[in-house]
Motif scaffolding. Structure first.
Motif, PDB file in Angstrom:
ATOM      1  N   THR A   5       0.813  -1.201   0.000  1.00  0.00           N
ATOM      2  CA  THR A   5       0.000   0.000   0.000  1.00  0.00           C
ATOM      3  C   THR A   5       0.856   1.264   0.000  1.00  0.00           C
ATOM      4  O   THR A   5       1.922   1.315   0.613  1.00  0.00           O
ATOM      5  N   ASN A   6       0.395   2.253  -0.739  1.00  0.00           N
ATOM      6  CA  ASN A   6       0.976   3.599  -0.705  1.00  0.00           C
ATOM      7  C   ASN A   6       2.464   3.623  -1.066  1.00  0.00           C
ATOM      8  O   ASN A   6       3.238   4.413  -0.519  1.00  0.00           O
ATOM      9  N   ARG A 179      -4.058   5.459  -1.656  1.00  0.00           N
ATOM     10  CA  ARG A 179      -4.708   4.614  -0.652  1.00  0.00           C
ATOM     11  C   ARG A 179      -6.224   4.529  -0.841  1.00  0.00           C
ATOM     12  O   ARG A 179      -6.946   4.115   0.079  1.00  0.00           O
ATOM     13  N   GLU A 182      -7.579   0.768  -0.385  1.00  0.00           N
ATOM     14  CA  GLU A 182      -7.415   0.289   0.984  1.00  0.00           C
ATOM     15  C   GLU A 182      -8.326   1.037   1.952  1.00  0.00           C
ATOM     16  O   GLU A 182      -8.919   0.436   2.853  1.00  0.00           O
TER      17      GLU A 182
END
Length: 253
Positions: A5-6, A179, A182
């Motif tokens: 993520t990210n 993001r 998520e």
């Protein structure tokens, strides 16, 4: 990266004097607990990953440990080690239960990260770790979501590298686009578990970044320490020669 993520490479960002950050050198992300074997190999073989700095708490690391990368040094630095009044976990924001209080809480977290001695020591260790990588290798730093502890870490590194503040804010705010998926999953899970509208709004604040949060960091640095240069030199103990070493290591013409 699909399983990190990210994630982003800070390579290509330009400095005030026309230099730029080397590609595949400074990497930031969220936690590495779900990274696939394939993307591990990309980081090892294409990015030549040398060191990983994990800025999460011991509880976070225990609950969701990073995947192990072969021949890569792992450094755990708990930025919140001696911060007992403020936590950055989702449970904290669920308890808060409103966007307004969540936003106030975020400002408090940024102030605390700036002035707390153990957090300062953690940021110092993070910068020292970046300084220790060979020139041909890369350095990845992360926390849980890759936005607050990682965001301040990125800002400090980019300040040392003489990157304009406008660019620092652009990188900081890029978290919100990286993001989306998520964050939607977290919000939906909270709704499925019975979260009311106040809790949902509190989580929406917690899961994103806002320019005023980073403003709070800079304002606290100016008010309490006399500006970013003195903060780096006197509070974080990153000497001018160390800063120059980092620029020589990371920047290209």
């Amino acid at each position: 990266m699909e399983t990190i993520t990210n994630f982003r490479d800070l390579g290509g960002l330009t400095t005030r004097d026309g230099k730029r950050i080397s590609d595949k050198k400074l990497l930031r992300s969220g936690e590495l607990s779900r990274v696939s074997i394939e993307e591990q190999q990309v980081l090892l073989n294409e990015f030549h990953l040398e060191k990983i700095v994990d800025l999460r708490s011991l509880d976070e690391v225990t609950e969701r440990p990073d995947k192990v990368f072969e021949k890569t040094d792992y450094v755990h630095i708990d930025i919140f080690k001696d911060i007992t009044d403020e936590g950055a976990g989702l449970d904290d924001f669920i308890k808060i239960g409103s966007a307004e209080r969540s936003r106030e809480y975020m400002h408090t977290i940024y102030q605390t990260m700036t002035v707390n001695p153990s957090a300062q020591a953690g940021f110092t260790q993070m910068i020292e770790t970046a300084l220790s990588i060979p020139k041909q290798n890369s350095f990845l730093f992360h926390c849980f979501a890759g936005k607050d502890r990682t965001g301040i870490s990125a800002a400090l590194l980019l300040e040392i590298l003489n990157v304009p503040k406008e660019t620092i804010y652009q990188d900081y705010l890029a978290t919100n686009k990286f993001r989306v998926k998520e964050n939607q999953e977290v919000i939906q899970l909270a709704i499925d578990n019975g979260a009311n509208q106040g809790v949902v709004e509190a989580l929406e604040v917690a899961l994103n970044v806002e320019a005023p949060f980073l403003d709070t960091f800079y304002q606290t640095v100016d008010k309490e320490f006399g500006g970013i240069e003195l903060y780096l030199k006197d509070s974080l103990r990153i000497s001018p020669s160390m800063q120059e070493d980092l620029r020589r290591l990371i920047l290209v013409d």
